[in-house]
Design a protein around this motif. Sequence first.
Motif, short mmCIF file in Angstrom:
data_model
loop_
_atom_site.label_atom_id
_atom_site.label_comp_id
_atom_site.label_asym_id
_atom_site.label_seq_id
_atom_site.Cartn_x
_atom_site.Cartn_y
_atom_site.Cartn_z
N SER A 50 1.02 -1.30 -0.01
CA SER A 50 0.06 0.05 0.02
C SER A 50 0.80 1.07 -0.02
O SER A 50 0.42 2.40 -0.67
N LEU A 51 1.95 1.26 0.57
CA LEU A 51 2.95 2.47 0.89
C LEU A 51 4.30 2.78 0.18
O LEU A 51 4.84 3.59 0.33
N ARG A 81 5.15 1.74 -7.12
CA ARG A 81 4.00 0.86 -7.84
C ARG A 81 4.63 -0.54 -8.13
O ARG A 81 3.92 -1.42 -7.91
N ARG A 105 4.40 -2.40 -4.97
CA ARG A 105 2.99 -2.81 -4.68
C ARG A 105 2.28 -4.06 -5.66
O ARG A 105 1.96 -4.89 -4.98
N ARG A 118 -4.95 -4.81 2.99
CA ARG A 118 -4.35 -4.05 1.75
C ARG A 118 -5.26 -3.23 1.08
O ARG A 118 -5.04 -1.94 1.17
N PRO A 119 -6.50 -3.46 0.72
CA PRO A 119 -7.45 -2.60 -0.03
C PRO A 119 -8.01 -1.52 1.18
O PRO A 119 -8.20 -0.50 0.89
N ARG A 123 -5.42 1.16 1.36
CA ARG A 123 -5.36 1.81 0.24
C ARG A 123 -6.60 2.95 0.55
O ARG A 123 -6.57 3.89 0.18
N ARG A 124 -7.61 2.34 0.90
CA ARG A 124 -8.87 3.28 1.16
C ARG A 124 -8.74 4.41 1.99
O ARG A 124 -8.90 5.62 1.81
N LEU A 141 -5.83 5.59 3.12
CA LEU A 141 -4.72 6.25 2.81
C LEU A 141 -5.29 7.52 1.76
O LEU A 141 -4.54 8.64 1.73
N ARG A 142 -6.31 7.27 1.31
CA ARG A 142 -7.07 8.49 0.48
C ARG A 142 -7.91 9.53 1.26
O ARG A 142 -8.50 10.38 0.94
#
Length: 289
Positions: A99-100, A103, A106, A156-157, A160-161, A163-164
Amino acid sequence: MTTLRRLWSLGTGRFGILIVALVLVTAVVSLFWTPFDPAAVDARARWSDPSWPHVLGTDNSGRDIASLLMAGARTTVVVAVGAGAVASLLGIVLAALGSLTARWIRESVAVLVDILIAFPVLIIAMMISAVWGGSLAVVIWSVGIGFGVNIARVTRPELRRVLRSDFVLAGRASGLSTGQNLTRHLLPNVAPVFIVQLSWGMAVAVLAEAGLSYLGFGAPVTQPSWGVLLSDLQAYISVHPLTVVWPGLAITLTVLGLNLLGDALREAADPTLGERTPAARTHVPGVVA
């Protein structure tokens, strides 16, 4: 304290706490005291029915089943805690890398997780035990690796959610490093999902230890274990069925308690669920004419 009060107010939470606490207390007490020596053989007391002083009866060697169950609780706790620690560490590391980071890292982690998750936990354990032999360490590492990958895939998802989210962006703007953002903002917000996965992993660890010990890949026969006890007694199930009930019941209640405790912890720790009353959570809006 608010989370603990909310947890205790849930019926599943109370049941899970009581069962897990009972197993923990039994494991600790068995370090200092058991009604009989779990390894002591008494041929004259073979297949005793539940009565005093053998409250759960004895097995084919005259060993006290209650003492064996108490000593086996130590093995269960060691496996559950050890596998949970391995799964937590591996899951958080993989989820953070997925996630962090850049690319290409990831995407590489996502592919690795998809490959590893295709292998069932028991197959991993048998593969490891074929090389290093059966032991509790094999169970701990195989279950830890198997469910660590599962935790990473689910967490992980969510990372990422989050994270925004605006508060994460504000933390970056205020000068927080990636590690500080991870510990202060990201992990607390994915804790409900993580807790449920971890509780499932610990419950599967209990089942895996019992199953692998039953098959000869887990605890050695000299070590008290619920799985070893089931393996020893299953040949006599048609003659003395009650003796098999006790270890099976212990495994079932422990797994059920861990699963229900995880579900209750998720509900107690999730702020979106905690803000609503039980009535609001079960309310079904009526049709407006």
